[in-house]
Design a protein around this motif. Structure first.
Motif, mmCIF file in Angstrom:
data_model
loop_
_atom_site.group_PDB
_atom_site.id
_atom_site.type_symbol
_atom_site.label_atom_id
_atom_site.label_comp_id
_atom_site.label_asym_id
_atom_site.label_seq_id
_atom_site.Cartn_x
_atom_site.Cartn_y
_atom_site.Cartn_z
ATOM 1 N N GLY A 46 0.829 -1.199 0.000
ATOM 2 C CA GLY A 46 0.000 0.000 0.000
ATOM 3 C C GLY A 46 0.861 1.245 0.000
ATOM 4 N N ARG A 47 0.452 2.241 0.770
ATOM 5 C CA ARG A 47 1.210 3.492 0.825
ATOM 6 C C ARG A 47 2.389 3.341 1.796
ATOM 7 N NH1 ARG A 47 -0.928 9.412 -0.053
ATOM 8 N NH2 ARG A 47 -0.965 8.382 -2.070
ATOM 9 N N GLN A 93 10.767 10.986 -8.423
ATOM 10 C CA GLN A 93 9.669 11.760 -7.835
ATOM 11 C C GLN A 93 10.238 12.699 -6.783
ATOM 12 O OE1 GLN A 93 6.111 9.291 -6.799
ATOM 13 N NE2 GLN A 93 7.426 7.556 -7.395
ATOM 14 N N ALA A 95 5.486 9.961 0.079
ATOM 15 C CA ALA A 95 4.584 8.811 0.142
ATOM 16 C C ALA A 95 4.631 8.081 -1.201
ATOM 17 C CB ALA A 95 3.165 9.265 0.458
ATOM 18 N N LEU A 96 4.886 6.801 -1.154
ATOM 19 C CA LEU A 96 5.000 5.984 -2.361
ATOM 20 C C LEU A 96 3.898 4.921 -2.370
ATOM 21 C CD1 LEU A 96 8.860 5.381 -2.256
ATOM 22 C CD2 LEU A 96 7.648 7.006 -3.740
ATOM 23 N N ASP A 97 3.293 4.716 -3.524
ATOM 24 C CA ASP A 97 2.278 3.661 -3.668
ATOM 25 C C ASP A 97 2.965 2.360 -4.063
ATOM 26 O OD1 ASP A 97 0.080 5.322 -3.092
ATOM 27 O OD2 ASP A 97 0.086 6.109 -5.140
ATOM 28 N N VAL A 98 2.956 1.422 -3.128
ATOM 29 C CA VAL A 98 3.607 0.125 -3.352
ATOM 30 C C VAL A 98 2.536 -0.951 -3.170
ATOM 31 C CG1 VAL A 98 5.575 -1.327 -2.777
ATOM 32 C CG2 VAL A 98 5.678 1.119 -2.331
ATOM 33 N N ASP A 99 1.761 -1.186 -4.251
ATOM 34 C CA ASP A 99 0.627 -2.102 -4.158
ATOM 35 C C ASP A 99 1.017 -3.550 -4.361
ATOM 36 O OD1 ASP A 99 -1.120 0.055 -3.760
ATOM 37 O OD2 ASP A 99 -1.284 0.407 -5.915
ATOM 38 N N ARG A 100 2.110 -3.783 -5.080
ATOM 39 C CA ARG A 100 2.513 -5.154 -5.401
ATOM 40 C C ARG A 100 3.344 -5.758 -4.279
ATOM 41 N NH1 ARG A 100 7.163 -7.062 -7.243
ATOM 42 N NH2 ARG A 100 7.900 -4.967 -7.773
ATOM 43 N N HIS A 145 11.235 -4.718 -3.197
ATOM 44 C CA HIS A 145 11.258 -3.417 -3.858
ATOM 45 C C HIS A 145 12.548 -2.683 -3.515
ATOM 46 C CE1 HIS A 145 6.971 -3.811 -4.894
ATOM 47 N NE2 HIS A 145 6.842 -4.330 -3.674
ATOM 48 N N THR A 148 7.279 -5.899 0.784
ATOM 49 C CA THR A 148 5.883 -5.679 1.186
ATOM 50 C C THR A 148 5.133 -7.000 1.093
ATOM 51 O OG1 THR A 148 5.295 -5.042 -1.084
ATOM 52 C CG2 THR A 148 5.852 -3.271 0.457
#
Length: 530
Positions: A437-438, A465, A484-489, A493, A529
């Motif tokens: 997620g975030r 970014q 804030a980074l979106d790390v959904d997978r 990472h 994650t």
């Protein structure tokens, strides 16, 4: 074995005790350690700092202790037939300690007394205990005749059958063994008392009481408190100001030099119109200033922790030099520590009106801690410490590069070493596991004396970014950042960061080691994650 170890303890204790009277740097153990530091090649020094960080000196002392114990074991194993091999080894080590002491630049004329006392105590204890440990009497049992060789015989010439079995000792040997243990225990106790006495006497002569008695350091104009958004400590960055006890320490001093403020003098000489000699009170009376400055070590690896920030109190170093009158042709200020360490700083940098170079007496509202240079040290924004940050400073010589060479120049380091624009990731920590997620990433960036303009972050090799920066307190201090980074997978990472300074320069991705003038490269960490 016991004899050799107790002799080692006696030697170290005697040297420590005498050094408490003639000067702590006269201790053979410290002198050998300091000489080892001086002779250590740059690659090994870098390895030690990278491996042990600020505990590098403790690691050296532990290593030296291991070597000495190994030599004690060797002395014992080689001396089974007599004390001569062990005595030769002890004398050889003692002579090494004597040479190390008398060649140190920071010891007085009586310094040789400490290694000589250590040598005498070690040899005397070794010979005494070795003699007591060696059986000197033939064990007698009933009917034995100590003046006859061969098996005991009865009056009729028949061999006796009540002889002591081979490989055992009769009970008559016990008092000899007991006497040895008593003697060894007594020698160890004397060594312990001598060591404690040396610590007590040396402690009474250290600079702790002088620092405690130093009057408050009040600047003529106090700096306002840092703004609340000067750091993002709640997001994982350091606090903007580093507490004194957490401020990094990297130097060549195996033991902290002890210089009471009342005894301290600073001499400014060389290529000047007027030679100056200043006392601690002389400096205080000049009118004190405060400056917030971030210091970092040239040995700091990419992403390393050898960087800290403090509010320093003192006087402008450039003003001191202008009072002395720097002559044409001068190129460097060679500063010397009380322990003999030297540092060369470009004179033109120190004379810049806006540079902010200081002779500092205080740190975060207190007199300098002993470990950080009490009574006085140099602080020069924008230069790595090995060319700018002499602690326990006692001598400033205005000279040329050819005439004097500073400590690190002969060890492969660059003559001039401006701090490089760099950045670091503090959150997430390397190899952390976090919910998908975030993800909040946070860290620091620095570009003293230029200032940080921008920090960018890249996730998994994607686009850069721009992160949010903390308040810009000074070009001479670090800045914090977060994003804030979106790390959904779920999975592994990578995050990398880079800083751009106010001159427009963006730090290079090329990875280079710390030698000869500081590391480069993007700090990159891997996290997971799930």
């Amino acid at each position: 074995m016991i004899a050799a170890i107790v002799a080692l303890a006696a030697a170290l204790a005697a040297g420590h005790l005498v050094a408490a009277f003639v000067g702590p740097q006269a201790s053979p153990l410290l002198a050998v350690g300091n000489t080892a530091i001086d002779l250590t090649p740059s690659w090994l020094k870098d390895f030690a700092i990278a491996t042990f960080g600020t505990a590098d000196k403790l690691a050296l002392l532990v290593g030296m202790g291991g070597v000495l114990l190994g030599l004690a074991v060797l002395a014992a194993l080689a001396s089974g037939r007599g004390p001569a091999p062990g005595t030769v080894l002890i004398v050889a080590v003692g002579v090494l300690g004597l040479v190390a002491v008398v060649t140190r630049p920071d010891v007085g004329r009586l310094a040789a007394a400490a290694p000589l006392a250590s040598l005498a105590a070690g040899v005397a204890t070794w010979l005494l205990l070795h003699r007591r440990a060696s059986p000197s009497d033939v064990v007698e049992t009933a009917g034995t005749r100590p003046d006859r060789a061969g098996p005991d015989r009865t009056d009729s010439g028949a061999e006796r059958t009540d002889e002591v079995p081979h490989g055992t000792r009769a009970s008559g040997a016990t008092p000899g063994r007991r006497q040895f243990l008593v003697t060894a225990g007594g020698a160890a106790a004397v060594a312990g008392v001598a060591g404690l006495a040396g610590g007590f006497v040396g402690g009474a002569r250290d600079a702790t009481s002088s620092r405690a008695a130093a009057p408050p350091l009040r600047a003529t104009r106090r700096l306002p408190a840092p703004p609340n958004d000067a750091d993002f400590a709640k997001l994982g960055t350091p606090t903007f100001l580093t507490p004194n006890d957490a401020f990094y320490r990297i130097d060549t001093a195996l033991s902290v030099p002890q210089v009471p403020a009342d005894d301290w003098r600073l001499r400014i000489h060389g290529m000047v119109d007027r030679e100056l000699e200043l006392s601690y009170d002389d400096v205080r009376r000049r009118g004190l200033i405060e400056r917030r400055i971030t210091l970092c070590c040239v040995s700091n690896q990419v992403g390393g922790e050898l960087i800290s920030t403090a509010t320093f109190t003192g006087v402008d170093l450039g003003d001191l030099l202008r009072d002395a009158g720097v002559r044409d042709g001068a190129q460097q200020l060679l500063s010397s520590s009380s322990d003999g360490w030297t540092c060369g700083t470009p004179i033109d940098v120190l004379l810049e009106r806006d540079r902010g170079a200081m002779l500092a007496l205080g740190m975060n509202g207190q007199p300098l801690p002993l470990e950080h240079g009490f009574p006085a040290r140099l602080v020069v924004p924008g230069l790595y410490g090995y060319v700018s940050a002499t602690k326990w400073v006692t001598d400033l010589e205005v000279t040329t590069w050819d005439r004097r060479r500073a400590y690190w120049l002969d060890r492969g380091w660059a003559r001039e070493a401006p701090v490089k624009t760099q950045s670091r990731i503090d959150r997430p920590s390397a190899n952390a596991t976090m919910p998908a997620g975030r993800v909040i990433a946070a860290g620091i960036a620095w570009a003293q004396h230029t200032g940080v303009a921008k920090v960018e972050v890249r996730l998994d090799g994607g686009r850069w970014q721009e992160a949010t920066l903390s308040a810009d307190v000074s070009d001479d201090t670090w800045r914090m950042w977060h994003i804030a980074l979106d790390v959904d997978r779920p999975g592994s990472h990578r995050i990398a960061c880079r800083a751009t300074d106010k001159s427009g320069y963006t730090q290079t991705a090329e990875r280079m080691g710390v030698l000869p003038d500081g590391a480069t490269g993007h700090h990159t960490i891997t996290f997971t994650t799930e």
